[in-house]
Design an enzyme around this catalytic site. Structure first.
Site, PDB file in Angstrom:
ATOM      1  N   ASN A   4     -55.335 -34.053 -21.460  1.00 31.47           N
ATOM      2  CA  ASN A   4     -54.028 -33.683 -20.921  1.00 31.47           C
ATOM      3  C   ASN A   4     -53.021 -33.728 -22.068  1.00 31.47           C
ATOM      4  O   ASN A   4     -52.626 -34.806 -22.503  1.00 31.47           O
ATOM      5  CB  ASN A   4     -53.640 -34.663 -19.810  1.00 31.47           C
ATOM      6  CG  ASN A   4     -52.216 -34.442 -19.320  1.00 31.47           C
ATOM      7  OD1 ASN A   4     -51.619 -33.403 -19.590  1.00 31.47           O
ATOM      8  ND2 ASN A   4     -51.687 -35.421 -18.596  1.00 31.47           N
ATOM      9  N   LYS A  42     -49.973 -32.761 -22.059  1.00 34.64           N
ATOM     10  CA  LYS A  42     -48.572 -32.967 -21.649  1.00 34.64           C
ATOM     11  C   LYS A  42     -47.680 -31.939 -22.349  1.00 34.64           C
ATOM     12  O   LYS A  42     -48.097 -30.805 -22.525  1.00 34.64           O
ATOM     13  CB  LYS A  42     -48.150 -34.413 -21.924  1.00 34.64           C
ATOM     14  CG  LYS A  42     -49.184 -35.407 -21.383  1.00 34.64           C
ATOM     15  CD  LYS A  42     -48.705 -36.825 -21.295  1.00 34.64           C
ATOM     16  CE  LYS A  42     -49.808 -37.675 -20.672  1.00 34.64           C
ATOM     17  NZ  LYS A  42     -49.392 -39.030 -20.384  1.00 34.64           N
ATOM     18  N   HIS A  96     -49.891 -35.350 -11.266  1.00 34.63           N
ATOM     19  CA  HIS A  96     -49.843 -36.364 -12.331  1.00 34.63           C
ATOM     20  C   HIS A  96     -48.663 -37.311 -12.080  1.00 34.63           C
ATOM     21  O   HIS A  96     -47.610 -36.882 -11.583  1.00 34.63           O
ATOM     22  CB  HIS A  96     -49.690 -35.683 -13.693  1.00 34.63           C
ATOM     23  CG  HIS A  96     -49.865 -36.632 -14.821  1.00 34.63           C
ATOM     24  ND1 HIS A  96     -48.835 -37.414 -15.282  1.00 34.63           N
ATOM     25  CD2 HIS A  96     -50.964 -36.974 -15.541  1.00 34.63           C
ATOM     26  CE1 HIS A  96     -49.305 -38.191 -16.255  1.00 34.63           C
ATOM     27  NE2 HIS A  96     -50.583 -37.933 -16.435  1.00 34.63           N
ATOM     28  N   GLU A 101     -46.474 -38.464 -13.939  1.00 33.46           N
ATOM     29  CA  GLU A 101     -45.198 -38.033 -14.546  1.00 33.46           C
ATOM     30  C   GLU A 101     -44.503 -36.984 -13.681  1.00 33.46           C
ATOM     31  O   GLU A 101     -43.277 -36.929 -13.634  1.00 33.46           O
ATOM     32  CB  GLU A 101     -45.454 -37.530 -15.981  1.00 33.46           C
ATOM     33  CG  GLU A 101     -45.729 -38.704 -16.920  1.00 33.46           C
ATOM     34  CD  GLU A 101     -46.638 -38.396 -18.094  1.00 33.46           C
ATOM     35  OE1 GLU A 101     -46.872 -37.213 -18.399  1.00 33.46           O
ATOM     36  OE2 GLU A 101     -47.137 -39.359 -18.710  1.00 33.46           O
ATOM     37  N   GLU A 128     -55.414 -42.974 -12.230  1.00 37.93           N
ATOM     38  CA  GLU A 128     -54.577 -43.298 -13.386  1.00 37.93           C
ATOM     39  C   GLU A 128     -53.543 -44.331 -12.974  1.00 37.93           C
ATOM     40  O   GLU A 128     -52.461 -43.967 -12.478  1.00 37.93           O
ATOM     41  CB  GLU A 128     -53.862 -42.042 -13.892  1.00 37.93           C
ATOM     42  CG  GLU A 128     -54.806 -40.947 -14.348  1.00 37.93           C
ATOM     43  CD  GLU A 128     -54.130 -40.021 -15.357  1.00 37.93           C
ATOM     44  OE1 GLU A 128     -54.643 -39.922 -16.483  1.00 37.93           O
ATOM     45  OE2 GLU A 128     -53.080 -39.452 -15.043  1.00 37.93           O
ATOM     46  N   GLY A 171     -49.956 -44.169 -21.226  1.00 38.40           N
ATOM     47  CA  GLY A 171     -49.122 -44.110 -22.423  1.00 38.40           C
ATOM     48  C   GLY A 171     -48.595 -45.462 -22.864  1.00 38.40           C
ATOM     49  O   GLY A 171     -47.726 -45.548 -23.722  1.00 38.40           O
ATOM     50  N   SER A 191     -54.389 -44.607 -21.169  1.00 41.73           N
ATOM     51  CA  SER A 191     -54.651 -45.209 -22.476  1.00 41.73           C
ATOM     52  C   SER A 191     -56.137 -45.251 -22.839  1.00 41.73           C
ATOM     53  O   SER A 191     -56.595 -46.227 -23.441  1.00 41.73           O
ATOM     54  CB  SER A 191     -54.022 -46.599 -22.571  1.00 41.73           C
ATOM     55  OG  SER A 191     -52.606 -46.505 -22.458  1.00 41.73           O
TER      56      SER A 191
HETATM   57  P1  PGA Z   1     -52.545 -41.586 -21.911  1.00 44.83           P
HETATM   58  O1  PGA Z   1     -52.233 -40.511 -20.752  1.00 44.83           O
HETATM   59  O2  PGA Z   1     -54.022 -41.422 -22.245  1.00 44.83           O
HETATM   60  O3  PGA Z   1     -51.667 -41.172 -23.052  1.00 44.83           O
HETATM   61  O4  PGA Z   1     -52.237 -42.911 -21.353  1.00 44.83           O
HETATM   62  C1  PGA Z   1     -53.144 -40.261 -19.706  1.00 44.83           C
HETATM   63  C2  PGA Z   1     -52.535 -39.290 -18.735  1.00 44.83           C
HETATM   64  O5  PGA Z   1     -51.333 -39.406 -18.480  1.00 44.83           O
HETATM   65  O6  PGA Z   1     -53.212 -38.387 -18.203  1.00 44.83           O
END
Ligand code: PGA
Length: 229
Positions: A6, A8, A84, A86, A150, A156, A186
């Site tokens: 992903n 982003k 997601h 976010e 997640e 993140g 992460s």
């Molecule tokens: P991250 O993001 O691996 O940077 O924690 C995962 C995601 O948001 O899909």
């Protein structure tokens, strides 16, 4: 076993093309990348399936700023991430709209990675299962649907769920819905092994570590080793 990157809001078309030219996907596990909308065209046709990061529930209409499943399919995009955290946190995505987006995308012929996961506050209050039950409750099993667990507190932040936490949450999600479940939050080359070793972890949704060819390749190699064993 599926490993999805992903990206982003990172990588425009030229960075996307450069990444995919340098990246050699493994043959035994499925790997997909999810670039931003404006980089999808540059990503398609470079030897790896391409997913979008969102998709609307209507085929067309007065929905400024949105993109539909038929538009993605016309471009050669094979799937989409939906819901997601976010999107839920910053853009008003709700369980209801996640359900609508997922259903329409699957009907249109896209594959879907539907994201679920509790916040830190919800976990501390012992609400994890309630949250997952509510979020998974809007989804229906489909051969082209996978769920990504997640935990919001792990995205993140560098805080990864322990393999035991992931295994328990994945088992719970599978008791609600019979679909593969990816872990996200992460995931790094250093911690991928024990996470992917869990019986109920069917792959990974990788954010930050999918932006560099080296780290994404290392995670894909770990997935390949787990798949073989
Ligand atoms: P991250 O993001 O691996 O940077 O924690 C995962 C995601 O948001 O899909």
């Amino acid at each position: 076993m599926l490993v999805a990157g992903n990206w982003k809001m990172f990588k425009g078309p030229s960075e996307t093309a450069a990444f995919l030219d340098a990246f050699e996907p493994p043959t035994e596990v499925e790997v997909v990348v999810c670039p931003p909308f404006t980089s999808l065209a540059a990503a398609v046709g470079r030897g790896i399936p391409v997913y979008a990061q969102n998709v609307h529930w209507a085929s067309e209409g007065a929905f400024t700023g949105e993109v539909s499943a038929p538009m993605l399919l016309e471009l050669g995009v094979q799937g989409a991430i939906v819901g997601h955290s976010e999107r839920r946190q910053y853009f008003g995505e709700t369980d209801e709209t996640v359900g609508m987006r997922t259903e329409h995308a699957l009907e249109a012929g896209l594959r879907v990675i539907a994201c679920v996961g509790e916040s830190e506050h919800e976990r501390e209050r012992g609400e994890t299962q309630d949250v997952l039950r509510r979020q998974v409750g809007v989804l229906n099993a489909h051969e082209n649907l996978v769920v990504a667990y997640e935990p919001v507190w792990a995205i993140g932040t560098g805080k990864t769920a322990t393999p035991e936490i992931a295994q328990e949450a994945h088992a719970f999600i599978k008791s609600l819905l019979d679909v593969p479940v990816l872990y996200g939050g992460s995931v790094k080359p250093e911690n991928a092994e024990p996470l992917l070793a869990q019986g109920h972890v069917d792959g990974a949704l990788v954010g930050g570590a999918s932006l560099e060819v080296e780290s994404f390749t290392a995670i894909c190699e770990t997935a390949t080793r787990r798949f073989r064993s």
